[in-house]
Scaffold this active site. Structure first.
Site, PDB file in Angstrom:
ATOM      1  N   ASP A  46      -6.103  27.490 -21.809  1.00  0.00           N
ATOM      2  CA  ASP A  46      -7.862  27.147 -21.980  1.00  0.00           C
ATOM      3  C   ASP A  46      -8.503  26.525 -20.910  1.00  0.00           C
ATOM      4  O   ASP A  46      -9.653  26.384 -20.970  1.00  0.00           O
ATOM      5  CB  ASP A  46      -7.948  26.181 -23.434  1.00  0.00           C
ATOM      6  CG  ASP A  46      -7.533  24.903 -23.430  1.00  0.00           C
ATOM      7  OD1 ASP A  46      -6.652  24.442 -22.308  1.00  0.00           O
ATOM      8  OD2 ASP A  46      -7.573  24.029 -24.145  1.00  0.00           O
ATOM      9  N   SER A  47      -7.958  26.461 -19.860  1.00  0.00           N
ATOM     10  CA  SER A  47      -8.405  25.860 -18.596  1.00  0.00           C
ATOM     11  C   SER A  47      -9.280  27.016 -18.132  1.00  0.00           C
ATOM     12  O   SER A  47     -10.049  26.848 -17.200  1.00  0.00           O
ATOM     13  CB  SER A  47      -7.368  25.674 -17.374  1.00  0.00           C
ATOM     14  OG  SER A  47      -6.302  26.548 -17.433  1.00  0.00           O
ATOM     15  N   ASP A  85      -2.779  29.585 -25.179  1.00  0.00           N
ATOM     16  CA  ASP A  85      -3.233  28.312 -25.539  1.00  0.00           C
ATOM     17  C   ASP A  85      -4.166  28.395 -26.931  1.00  0.00           C
ATOM     18  O   ASP A  85      -4.921  29.456 -26.901  1.00  0.00           O
ATOM     19  CB  ASP A  85      -4.064  27.705 -24.534  1.00  0.00           C
ATOM     20  CG  ASP A  85      -3.546  26.582 -24.068  1.00  0.00           C
ATOM     21  OD1 ASP A  85      -2.932  25.637 -24.497  1.00  0.00           O
ATOM     22  OD2 ASP A  85      -4.200  25.957 -22.778  1.00  0.00           O
ATOM     23  N   LYS A 115       0.570  27.740 -27.453  1.00  0.00           N
ATOM     24  CA  LYS A 115       0.621  26.260 -26.843  1.00  0.00           C
ATOM     25  C   LYS A 115      -0.327  25.506 -27.670  1.00  0.00           C
ATOM     26  O   LYS A 115      -1.342  25.777 -27.762  1.00  0.00           O
ATOM     27  CB  LYS A 115       0.663  26.076 -25.530  1.00  0.00           C
ATOM     28  CG  LYS A 115       0.716  24.862 -25.080  1.00  0.00           C
ATOM     29  CD  LYS A 115       0.614  24.603 -23.564  1.00  0.00           C
ATOM     30  CE  LYS A 115      -0.610  24.680 -22.876  1.00  0.00           C
ATOM     31  NZ  LYS A 115      -1.472  23.614 -23.183  1.00  0.00           N
ATOM     32  N   GLU A 117      -1.784  21.181 -28.062  1.00  0.00           N
ATOM     33  CA  GLU A 117      -1.700  19.835 -27.454  1.00  0.00           C
ATOM     34  C   GLU A 117      -1.458  19.002 -28.449  1.00  0.00           C
ATOM     35  O   GLU A 117      -2.275  18.709 -29.396  1.00  0.00           O
ATOM     36  CB  GLU A 117      -3.081  19.510 -26.792  1.00  0.00           C
ATOM     37  CG  GLU A 117      -3.120  20.502 -25.547  1.00  0.00           C
ATOM     38  CD  GLU A 117      -4.620  20.091 -24.771  1.00  0.00           C
ATOM     39  OE1 GLU A 117      -5.250  19.145 -24.932  1.00  0.00           O
ATOM     40  OE2 GLU A 117      -4.946  20.919 -23.828  1.00  0.00           O
ATOM     41  N   GLU A 184       2.103  16.425 -19.137  1.00  0.00           N
ATOM     42  CA  GLU A 184       1.314  16.422 -18.128  1.00  0.00           C
ATOM     43  C   GLU A 184       0.726  15.109 -17.748  1.00  0.00           C
ATOM     44  O   GLU A 184       0.584  14.269 -18.575  1.00  0.00           O
ATOM     45  CB  GLU A 184      -0.007  17.446 -18.647  1.00  0.00           C
ATOM     46  CG  GLU A 184      -1.255  17.318 -17.629  1.00  0.00           C
ATOM     47  CD  GLU A 184      -2.298  18.286 -17.970  1.00  0.00           C
ATOM     48  OE1 GLU A 184      -2.434  18.994 -18.705  1.00  0.00           O
ATOM     49  OE2 GLU A 184      -3.562  18.447 -17.169  1.00  0.00           O
TER      50      GLU A 184
HETATM   51  O1  KIV Z   1      -5.015  25.077 -20.048  1.00  0.00           O
HETATM   52  C1  KIV Z   1      -4.183  24.872 -19.370  1.00  0.00           C
HETATM   53  O2  KIV Z   1      -4.122  25.811 -18.138  1.00  0.00           O
HETATM   54  C2  KIV Z   1      -3.040  23.943 -19.598  1.00  0.00           C
HETATM   55  C3  KIV Z   1      -2.004  23.769 -18.319  1.00  0.00           C
HETATM   56  C4  KIV Z   1      -2.873  23.223 -17.174  1.00  0.00           C
HETATM   57  C5  KIV Z   1      -0.862  23.104 -18.738  1.00  0.00           C
HETATM   58  O3  KIV Z   1      -2.889  23.344 -20.489  1.00  0.00           O
END
Ligand code: KIV
Length: 267
Positions: A46-47, A85, A115, A117, A184
């Site tokens: 989600d970056s 994510d 993924k 969090e 992280e």
């Molecule tokens: O969103 C993302 O890119 C991440 C990574 C940096 C672990 O969660």
């Protein structure tokens, strides 16, 4: 020829002490390139909201945006495992929504794992998604979706109580069925301890060299993010300079009548 990677292969890499390489990708061309290079896992992070869409945080990212990026990545048919994510508000409200949204990332996006969090407080959510046969990678420590609670992007687990909680979080997500966990922004000694205590692989970002694998954001390693350069990022290329040079020459050649030439034209 390299064969398709599964979560089983990724877990075996820990036992074989073969470091797991992970990069983020959000589109077809970067996925093709990094897959040809032999990356083990691709994280549709989600970056994307920050490095592609220009938001200040990852919080505004929607499930539909994650589906768009995941589909583009999957269209490159990577051999790497594709993990998508789950964006903010797609898994925190209740288990039904979490299951539905994880399912959409797999069914409509083509992701092979998701993924999310969070640690011990999310074990029911992890269990519910894993029970649908969707592999889950957990993410603890500096979790960007918790930026307002953390008061910024700060290293987590420096004090003993917080470090012990992170160890409990790691053990809890493993027990709930996560196939791997991202660590992280935590001290390297803590990451080493967690890595030693867990049977599942740890994937570090700003967590030192002792994790079972490493992940970085592709735009960061290519020098495409001028705004924010965390200490843990290594810049492997200066793509901003390459693009600046190409665009500047294109503008100059069009203005000067040097492009297009006869060779670029049809009769
Ligand atoms: O969103 C993302 O890119 C991440 C990574 C940096 C672990 O969660």
């Amino acid at each position: 020829m390299k064969s398709k990677k599964s979560v089983i292969d990724i877990q075996k890499m820990k036992a074989d002490r073969d470091k797991i390489t992970v990069l983020t990708s959000y589109d077809y061309p970067f996925t093709r390139i990094m897959d040809q290079c032999g990356i083990d896992m691709i994280l549709v992070g989600d970056s994307a909201g920050v490095v592609v869409a220009g938001h200040e945080t990852t919080l505004p990212v929607t499930l539909d945006e994650m589906l768009y990026h995941t589909r583009a990545v999957v269209r490159a048919r990577p051999k790497a495992l594709v993990v998508a994510d789950m964006p903010f508000l797609s898994y925190q409200v209740d288990l039904r929504e979490a299951r539905l949204n994880a399912g959409r990332l797999v069914k409509e996006g083509g992701a092979e794992a998701v993924k999310l969090e969070g640690g011990a407080h999310l074990v029911d959510t992890i269990r519910a998604i894993v029970a649908m046969d969707i592999p889950v990678m957990a993410h603890i420590g500096l979790t960007p979706q918790s930026i307002h609670r953390m008061g910024g992007y700060r290293v987590q687990g420096k004090e003993e109580a917080q470090a012990n909680q992170l160890l409990r979080d790691a053990l809890a997500v493993e027990e709930a069925g996560a196939f791997a966990v991202v660590l992280e922004g935590i001290p390297q000694q803590l990451a080493q301890r967690i890595t030693g205590e867990l049977a599942i692989p740890t994937i570090g970002i700003g967590a030192g060299p002792h994790c079972d694998g490493q992940v970085l954001v592709i735009h960061d390693i290519l020098g495409l993010c001028e705004k924010y350069a965390p200490k843990f990022v290594k810049k492997y290329a200066d793509v901003t300079s390459v693009v600046t040079d190409a665009v500047t020459r294109y503008i100059a050649e069009v203005k000067g009548g040097e492009f297009p030439t006869q060779g670029h034209s049809f009769n």
